[in-house]
Design an enzyme around this catalytic site. Structure first.
Site, PDB file in Angstrom:
ATOM      1  N   CYS A   2       0.521  -0.893   0.597  1.00  0.00           N
ATOM      2  CA  CYS A   2      -0.001  -0.125   0.294  1.00  0.00           C
ATOM      3  C   CYS A   2       0.738   1.008  -0.301  1.00  0.00           C
ATOM      4  CB  CYS A   2      -1.191   0.005   0.944  1.00  0.00           C
ATOM      5  SG  CYS A   2      -1.992  -1.131   1.038  1.00  0.00           S
ATOM      6  N   ARG A  27       3.916  -0.162  -4.847  1.00  0.00           N
ATOM      7  CA  ARG A  27       3.761  -0.335  -3.092  1.00  0.00           C
ATOM      8  C   ARG A  27       2.006  -1.480  -3.245  1.00  0.00           C
ATOM      9  NH1 ARG A  27       6.731   1.957   0.315  1.00  0.00           N
ATOM     10  NH2 ARG A  27       5.665   1.050   1.912  1.00  0.00           N
ATOM     11  N   TRP A  76      -2.805  -2.850  -1.922  1.00  0.00           N
ATOM     12  CA  TRP A  76      -1.847  -4.541  -1.961  1.00  0.00           C
ATOM     13  C   TRP A  76      -3.144  -4.905  -0.821  1.00  0.00           C
ATOM     14  CZ3 TRP A  76      -0.501  -8.167   0.721  1.00  0.00           C
ATOM     15  CH2 TRP A  76       0.249  -8.993   0.724  1.00  0.00           C
ATOM     16  N   ASN A 102      -1.909   1.555   5.858  1.00  0.00           N
ATOM     17  CA  ASN A 102      -1.228   0.428   5.119  1.00  0.00           C
ATOM     18  C   ASN A 102      -0.747   0.193   5.939  1.00  0.00           C
ATOM     19  OD1 ASN A 102       1.063  -0.957   4.203  1.00  0.00           O
ATOM     20  ND2 ASN A 102       2.614   0.955   4.155  1.00  0.00           N
ATOM     21  N   GLY A 103      -1.103  -1.592   6.377  1.00  0.00           N
ATOM     22  CA  GLY A 103      -0.484  -2.062   7.749  1.00  0.00           C
ATOM     23  C   GLY A 103      -1.750  -3.025   8.167  1.00  0.00           C
ATOM     24  N   GLU A 485      17.555 -17.560  -8.160  1.00  0.00           N
ATOM     25  CA  GLU A 485      17.153 -16.261  -8.403  1.00  0.00           C
ATOM     26  C   GLU A 485      16.598 -15.730 -10.010  1.00  0.00           C
ATOM     27  OE1 GLU A 485      16.308 -13.438  -7.499  1.00  0.00           O
ATOM     28  OE2 GLU A 485      16.525 -11.623  -9.161  1.00  0.00           O
ATOM     29  N   LYS A 489      12.436 -14.880 -10.369  1.00  0.00           N
ATOM     30  CA  LYS A 489      12.670 -13.837 -11.752  1.00  0.00           C
ATOM     31  C   LYS A 489      11.592 -14.674 -12.411  1.00  0.00           C
ATOM     32  CE  LYS A 489      13.854 -10.600 -10.135  1.00  0.00           C
ATOM     33  NZ  LYS A 489      14.778 -10.483  -8.877  1.00  0.00           N
ATOM     34  N   GLU A 492       7.765 -14.515 -11.176  1.00  0.00           N
ATOM     35  CA  GLU A 492       7.006 -13.370 -10.798  1.00  0.00           C
ATOM     36  C   GLU A 492       6.590 -13.046 -11.787  1.00  0.00           C
ATOM     37  OE1 GLU A 492       9.103 -10.658  -8.042  1.00  0.00           O
ATOM     38  OE2 GLU A 492      11.055 -11.656  -9.050  1.00  0.00           O
ATOM     39  N   HIS A 508      19.384 -36.596  -7.649  1.00  0.00           N
ATOM     40  CA  HIS A 508      19.440 -37.135  -6.651  1.00  0.00           C
ATOM     41  C   HIS A 508      17.727 -36.906  -7.144  1.00  0.00           C
ATOM     42  CE1 HIS A 508      22.856 -37.657  -4.429  1.00  0.00           C
ATOM     43  NE2 HIS A 508      23.192 -36.625  -5.093  1.00  0.00           N
ATOM     44  N   LYS A 611       6.159  -4.152  -4.831  1.00  0.00           N
ATOM     45  CA  LYS A 611       7.771  -4.366  -3.679  1.00  0.00           C
ATOM     46  C   LYS A 611       7.687  -4.073  -2.581  1.00  0.00           C
ATOM     47  CE  LYS A 611      11.206  -2.110  -5.252  1.00  0.00           C
ATOM     48  NZ  LYS A 611      12.457  -3.720  -6.675  1.00  0.00           N
TER      49      LYS A 611
HETATM   50  C1  F6R Z   1      11.888 -10.762  -6.140  1.00  0.00           C
HETATM   51  C2  F6R Z   1      11.815  -9.648  -4.956  1.00  0.00           C
HETATM   52  C3  F6R Z   1      11.406 -10.248  -3.704  1.00  0.00           C
HETATM   53  C4  F6R Z   1      11.978  -8.721  -2.725  1.00  0.00           C
HETATM   54  C5  F6R Z   1      11.378  -9.139  -0.924  1.00  0.00           C
HETATM   55  C6  F6R Z   1      12.647  -8.893  -0.001  1.00  0.00           C
HETATM   56  O1  F6R Z   1      12.100  -9.957  -7.174  1.00  0.00           O
HETATM   57  O2  F6R Z   1      11.920  -7.902  -5.610  1.00  0.00           O
HETATM   58  O3  F6R Z   1      11.615 -11.355  -3.632  1.00  0.00           O
HETATM   59  O4  F6R Z   1      13.839  -8.880  -3.125  1.00  0.00           O
HETATM   60  O5  F6R Z   1      10.469  -9.002  -1.098  1.00  0.00           O
HETATM   61  O6  F6R Z   1      12.477  -7.054  -0.189  1.00  0.00           O
HETATM   62  P1  F6R Z   1      13.043  -6.004   0.636  1.00  0.00           P
HETATM   63  O7  F6R Z   1      14.652  -6.478  -0.257  1.00  0.00           O
HETATM   64  O8  F6R Z   1      12.346  -4.314   0.169  1.00  0.00           O
HETATM   65  O9  F6R Z   1      13.570  -6.832   1.806  1.00  0.00           O
END
Ligand code: F6R
Length: 616
Positions: A2, A27, A76, A102-103, A485, A489, A492, A508, A611
């Site tokens: 949010c 956000r 969100w 937010n929260g 990673e 990517k 998501e 395994h 984010k």
């Molecule tokens: C994936 C991504 C998330 C963040 C995770 C931690 O692309 O962005 O997996 O890495 O939510 O976020 P931060 O770094 O803000 O604690």
């Protein structure tokens, strides 16, 4: 999660709020809404499910009456689905005040029951509406917005940033912060409240952070901060170190494309000023001084998602350079499995946003157990940085695309710097050895740039794979977290099943997944620098190729040994094994982005994500 913005001033309030929401949309983008106290003293509210553009279209069709005071929200969803009704702002029962949040208000069910018993009714399923109705009740009791607000927050439990406006008190926005971020922007004749400086940086770079359990009241000319009982406190001023253009798309097709292109600079800026005569110079370690570092017995990295893979990547180097055992924990698992902590343990918390609730709770808990906490953070003054014993900032600049890219390489760079610092303090590397590594780090800007440029051929690859249903990623040693990673990517961004494996683990069990045509990316170690591992990975490739997989090899240029076994080769610049993650991650990021685009998806705002994950 949010995004929240509040504004008082002479500007066009709706425009200021919408521009702020545009920058905060990363956000959360389930719905958006604004409330404006108009110059004639009435409250106008508009909110729409879906992305911000839906709200903008509705305001274009039927503008709200102009006013100097307003709040805006991008959501969100937590309590209640992403509908117009559940969108914020929410109104008090008499329709005179509006609240955004937010929260998560953890005791909202009890409060809702209590208010229902008192005869209040609710239109939404949200916890936020409970706060709005409560504030309305307290306002009627006290006749004053500030007093009512103090009385309201005292009854709330959980995590909340709340902003409120009341039509009887035009010219004032009031906000409270507990466990969710809130900052003040100080303009000239105008002031702002927001979840993050991005919302107001085009108007001012003068900011104040608001501490835990504090209330902020802004008018066009004044800023007042108190604790939750109304006692005045001094907010902490800071200057925003980047300007609005850093958070603009600037002609790029997406923020993600721009942020991948910024990776060389993100690494360079994170190293800038921290290497002198080949040695590492770190400020911000504060309580984590040389005495503390000399005595630590182990390091535990806590982080989530991409940040945890940055930690996992750097753990190889830190452990090698310092002989200090390093383990990686997902923040949300960490404290629930009774880790044994004491003051000889250094916890490293990695967070781009510095607001990830899981990581914040993990470090609070770790500090309670006596451990020291070092933050690796990209956001100045963020809660995780503030609540740690020391901080090493990454200087990746604002990361707007929801999927993390440039923050990842900056995090690994910052962790490497810290690893070298620790090695110096503990005497496990000599000055010459450290100088050798810092020289390699200095060369990374050019190497990452080469990796970005070499990724230009990937769109074609992504296009022919647009119908693929699953993709695997394999890596060994430092390339193992890179494989994880790469898979994250792809999941998501392209909504494709993807998994990363340690290449040696395949036999395994996971090798049963291999079927003819399945695309498998393999990150191959350097034949020059890691011949043993290189040979083992070539064997792993043969095993999967023999079962019909389509092998996409990511290998350093000149590695001809991989050619007979590869369907496609993506070439990497020549770097040492510990530097390979910086360059190997780039083509995997580009691949995920291009594949998502080939499927017509929004790469900056993938579905269901936000984010900054400020709920547990
Ligand atoms: C994936 C991504 C998330 C963040 C995770 C931690 O692309 O962005 O997996 O890495 O939510 O976020 P931060 O770094 O803000 O604690």
């Amino acid at each position: 999660m949010c995004g929240i913005v509040g504004y008082v001033g002479p500007g066009n309030t709706v425009d200021v709020l919408l521009a702020g929401l545009r920058r905060l949309e990363y956000r959360g983008y389930d719905s958006a809404g604004v409330a404006v106290v108009s110059d004639d003293g009435s409250l106008g509210v508009r909110k729409r499910a879906g992305k911000l553009d839906n709200l903008i279209a509705s305001l274009d069709d039927a503008p709200l009456a102009a006013g100097a005071t307003g709040i805006g929200h991008t959501r969100w969803a937590t309590h209640g689905g992403p509908t117009d009704t559940n969108a914020h702002p929410h109104l008090g029962d008499d329709g005179k005040l509006a609240v955004i949040h937010n929260g998560i208000i953890e005791n909202f069910a009890q409060l809702k029951q209590q208010l229902t018993d008192e005869g209040f009714t609710f239109v939404s399923e949200t916890d936020t509406e409970v706060a709005a109705v409560l504030l309305g009740r307290e306002y009627r009791r006290t006749g004053d917005l500030f007093e009512a607000f103090v009385a309201t927050v005292a009854q709330l439990e959980g995590a909340f940033t709340l902003l409120a406006v009341h039509q009887d008190q035009p010219g004032t926005v009031i906000g409270a912060r507990r466990n969710s971020p809130l900052v003040i922007g100080r303009g000239t004749g105008e002031n702002f409240l927001a979840s993050d400086v991005a919302a107001f940086v085009e108007h001012t770079t003068h900011a104040y952070s608001i501490g835990q359990d504090q209330i902020a009241v802004i008018t066009a000319e004044s800023i007042t901060v108190t604790d939750f009982t109304g006692n005045p406190v001094e907010p902490e001023p800071f200057e925003v170190e980047w300007d609005a253009s850093a958070a603009e798309k600037g002609g790029w097709k997406s923020f993600m494309a721009k942020e991948i292109a910024e990776e060389p600079t993100a690494v360079a800026n994170t190293l800038l000023g921290r290497i002198s005569d080949g040695q590492v110079v770190l400020d911000g370690l504060d309580a984590i001084d040389d005495d503390v570092l000399a005595k630590i017995s182990r390091i535990i990295v806590v982080a989530c998602g991409t940040a945890s893979y940055a930690g996992q990547t750097a753990a190889y180097a830190i452990q090698r350079w310092t002989n200090v055992p390093v383990s990686i924990e997902l923040s949300h698992e960490f404290r629930y499995r009774d880790p044994v902590l004491d003051d000889s343990v250094l916890v490293i918390a990695i967070s781009q946003s510095g607001e990830t609730m899981d990581t914040l709770m993990a470090i609070r808990w770790a500090r309670e157990q006596g451990a020291r906490v070092l933050a690796i953070c990209n956001t100045q003054g963020a809660t995780i940085a503030r609540e740690s014993d020391g901080v090493v900032y990454t200087y990746a600049g604002p990361e707007v695309a929801v999927a993390s890219t440039k923050a990842f390489v900056a995090q690994v760079a910052a962790l490497y710097l810290f690893g070298l610092h620790l090695a110096r303090v503990r005497g496990t590397l000599g000055a010459d050895e450290i100088a050798g590594v810092t020289a390699e780090l200095t060369g990374l800007e050019a190497a990452v740039q080469e990796a970005v440029e070499a990724s230009a051929s990937i769109p074609n690859l992504a296009h022919w794979m647009a119908d693929t249903r699953s993709v695997l990623f394999l890596g060994r040693n430092v390339a193992y977290p890179i494989a994880l990673e790469g898979a994250l990517k792809l999941k998501e961004l392209a909504y494709i099943h993807a998994e990363g494996f340690a290449a040696g683990e395949l036999k395994h069990g996971p090798i049963a997944l291999i079927e003819p045509g399945l695309p498998v990316f393999v990150v191959v170690p350097s034949p020059r620098e890691a011949p043993l591992l290189h040979a083992k990975v070539i064997s792993n490739i043969q095993e999967i190729r023999a079962r019909g997989a389509r092998v996409l090899v990511v290998a350093e240029k000149g590695d001809t040994a991989v050619l007979p076994f590869a369907d496609e080769v993506i070439s990497l610049p020549l770097v040492s094994p510990l530097m390979q993650p910086f360059v190997a991650v780039v083509p995997l990021q580009v691949f995920a982005m291009e594949l998502a685009e080939a499927k017509g998806l929004d790469v900056d705002q993938p579905r269901n994500l936000a984010k900054s994950v400020t709920v547990e």
